[in-house]
Design an enzyme around this catalytic site. Structure first.
Site, PDB file in Angstrom:
ATOM      1  N   SER A   1      -5.796  15.772  19.718  1.00  0.00           N
ATOM      2  CA  SER A   1      -4.831  15.492  18.639  1.00  0.00           C
ATOM      3  C   SER A   1      -3.930  14.292  18.930  1.00  0.00           C
ATOM      4  O   SER A   1      -2.757  14.294  18.560  1.00  0.00           O
ATOM      5  CB  SER A   1      -3.984  16.738  18.325  1.00  0.00           C
ATOM      6  OG  SER A   1      -4.814  17.785  17.846  1.00  0.00           O
TER       7      SER A   1
ATOM      8  N   HIS B   1     -18.499  16.905  26.706  1.00  0.00           N
ATOM      9  CA  HIS B   1     -17.457  17.176  25.706  1.00  0.00           C
ATOM     10  C   HIS B   1     -17.393  18.683  25.447  1.00  0.00           C
ATOM     11  O   HIS B   1     -18.422  19.362  25.414  1.00  0.00           O
ATOM     12  CB  HIS B   1     -17.746  16.415  24.403  1.00  0.00           C
ATOM     13  CG  HIS B   1     -16.558  16.440  23.483  1.00  0.00           C
ATOM     14  ND1 HIS B   1     -16.275  17.528  22.692  1.00  0.00           N
ATOM     15  CD2 HIS B   1     -15.561  15.548  23.280  1.00  0.00           C
ATOM     16  CE1 HIS B   1     -15.144  17.293  22.031  1.00  0.00           C
ATOM     17  NE2 HIS B   1     -14.696  16.096  22.364  1.00  0.00           N
TER      18      HIS B   1
ATOM     19  N   GLU C   1      -9.269  16.934  28.171  1.00  0.00           N
ATOM     20  CA  GLU C   1      -9.112  17.347  26.774  1.00  0.00           C
ATOM     21  C   GLU C   1      -8.936  18.864  26.719  1.00  0.00           C
ATOM     22  O   GLU C   1      -9.931  19.604  26.726  1.00  0.00           O
ATOM     23  CB  GLU C   1     -10.355  16.959  25.967  1.00  0.00           C
ATOM     24  CG  GLU C   1     -10.601  15.475  25.896  1.00  0.00           C
ATOM     25  CD  GLU C   1     -11.408  15.104  24.650  1.00  0.00           C
ATOM     26  OE1 GLU C   1     -10.928  14.257  23.904  1.00  0.00           O
ATOM     27  OE2 GLU C   1     -12.480  15.682  24.422  1.00  0.00           O
TER      28      GLU C   1
ATOM     29  N   LYS D   1     -17.319  11.671  16.629  1.00  0.00           N
ATOM     30  CA  LYS D   1     -18.009  12.969  16.494  1.00  0.00           C
ATOM     31  C   LYS D   1     -19.108  12.859  15.431  1.00  0.00           C
ATOM     32  O   LYS D   1     -19.726  11.808  15.306  1.00  0.00           O
ATOM     33  CB  LYS D   1     -17.001  14.082  16.202  1.00  0.00           C
ATOM     34  CG  LYS D   1     -15.869  14.104  17.255  1.00  0.00           C
ATOM     35  CD  LYS D   1     -15.039  15.343  17.235  1.00  0.00           C
ATOM     36  CE  LYS D   1     -13.986  15.245  18.342  1.00  0.00           C
ATOM     37  NZ  LYS D   1     -13.153  16.440  18.443  1.00  0.00           N
TER      38      LYS D   1
ATOM     39  N   GLY E   1      -8.439  18.805  17.655  1.00  0.00           N
ATOM     40  CA  GLY E   1      -8.581  19.021  16.221  1.00  0.00           C
ATOM     41  C   GLY E   1      -7.619  20.047  15.659  1.00  0.00           C
ATOM     42  O   GLY E   1      -7.796  20.521  14.533  1.00  0.00           O
TER      43      GLY E   1
ATOM     44  N   GLY F   1     -10.077  11.643  18.698  1.00  0.00           N
ATOM     45  CA  GLY F   1     -11.067  12.140  17.749  1.00  0.00           C
ATOM     46  C   GLY F   1     -10.697  11.749  16.331  1.00  0.00           C
ATOM     47  O   GLY F   1     -10.872  10.606  15.908  1.00  0.00           O
ATOM     48  N   GLY F   2     -10.116  12.698  15.597  1.00  0.00           N
ATOM     49  CA  GLY F   2      -9.825  12.508  14.172  1.00  0.00           C
ATOM     50  C   GLY F   2      -9.141  11.186  13.841  1.00  0.00           C
ATOM     51  O   GLY F   2      -9.537  10.500  12.892  1.00  0.00           O
TER      52      GLY F   2
HETATM   53  P1  13P Z   1      -8.972  15.151  18.070  1.00  0.00           P
HETATM   54  O1  13P Z   1      -8.253  13.852  18.416  1.00  0.00           O
HETATM   55  O2  13P Z   1      -9.491  15.182  16.680  1.00  0.00           O
HETATM   56  O3  13P Z   1      -8.134  16.330  18.453  1.00  0.00           O
HETATM   57  O4  13P Z   1     -10.272  15.195  19.019  1.00  0.00           O
HETATM   58  C1  13P Z   1     -10.159  14.981  20.375  1.00  0.00           C
HETATM   59  C2  13P Z   1     -11.524  14.888  20.956  1.00  0.00           C
HETATM   60  O5  13P Z   1     -12.227  15.874  21.075  1.00  0.00           O
HETATM   61  C3  13P Z   1     -12.003  13.564  21.366  1.00  0.00           C
HETATM   62  O6  13P Z   1     -13.171  13.649  22.122  1.00  0.00           O
END
Ligand code: 13P
Length: 251
Positions: free
Chosen positions: A212, A95, A167, A11, A173, A233-234
């Site tokens: 997540s 996204h 997603e 991101k 997140g 993501g994170g």
């Molecule tokens: P998180 O893993 O931080 O929830 O993000 C998922 C995401 O949007 C990946 O594109």
């Protein structure tokens, strides 16, 4: 058998210094053979990631591309052909942060999907419902519309050179992961939608789960029959955690 794929979407995170650290951490990971690993840094750091990860079994993707595939007068955008030139192999399209925060509509997503493929990039089409849509029992309707618009625009054969990422917006997140069963239900519906158009394309397309994803719980998600890996993501900002998620996809 579909080859598992784990992608890290960084991101809008990173600096020259932190990206260098993350690359160093990724180079130290023992990654399983037999899976594809992708990292998706902000565009500014693509070249740094391509150079730093070369020969390490980690390829690089972008987080977005322009609707027009080739160079031209489109201020601030990056063409798919430029991403390919920079060494990218994949690109996210649609996204939810772009759909919901920047107003990117299904038709724009479909154009980006086509632009990416026309330059040899593999589009990773992101779909997913909001919390309100899930609570209103509209999950499958929303996801099927998001897939359907692209299917209509590019045809089912294009999905032989694409990846889908489910997603759920409420899981991104938030620390709330869909249960393996919740995710599997949507993945199976996506595959069935594609199978109605072409069973063999549907059987081969990789459908990733995102929202997540952490190392703990990843193996259960990846163990479901229609979940072929993760879009992280994170947790992808931590090399050790991301490495552990990749290893969960490899077993
Ligand atoms: P998180 O893993 O931080 O929830 O993000 C998922 C995401 O949007 C990946 O594109």
């Amino acid at each position: 058998m579909r080859r598992p794929l784990v992608a890290g979407n960084w991101k809008m995170h990173g600096t020259l210094a932190s990206v260098a650290e993350l690359i160093k951490g990724l180079r130290r990971q023992a990654l399983p053979a037999g899976i594809d690993v992708v990292v998706m840094p902000p565009a500014l750091y693509l070249a740094q990631a391509v150079a730093g990860l070369e020969g390490r079994g980690v390829v690089v993707g972008a987080q977005d591309c322009a609707v027009e595939p080739l160079q031209g007068a489109l201020t601030g955008e990056i063409a798919a052909v430029q991403l390919a030139d920079a060494g990218c192999r994949y690109v996210l399209v649609g996204h939810s942060e772009r759909r919901l925060l920047l107003g990117e509509e299904d038709a724009v997503v479909a154009r980006k999907f086509a632009a990416a493929q026309s330059c040899g990039l593999v589009p990773m089409l992101c779909v997913g419902e909001t919390r309100e849509e899930r609570e209103a029992d509209r999950t499958l309707e929303v996801v099927s519309r998001q897939i359907g618009v692209v299917l209509e625009a590019v045809g089912v054969s294009a999905f032989a050179r694409a990846v889908v990422a489910y997603e759920p917006v409420w899981a991104i997140g938030t620390g709330l992961t869909a249960t393996p069963e919740q995710a599997q239900q949507v993945h199976a519906a996506i595959r069935a939608q594609l199978a109605a158009a072409d069973p063999s394309v549907a059987a081969g397309v990789r459908i990733l789960y995102g929202g997540s994803v952490k190392a703990a719980g990843a193996a259960e998600l990846f163990g479901m029959p229609d979940i072929d890996g993760g879009l992280v993501g994170g947790a992808s900002l931590n090399a050790d955690e991301f490495g552990a998620i990749c290893r969960a996809a490899g077993c």
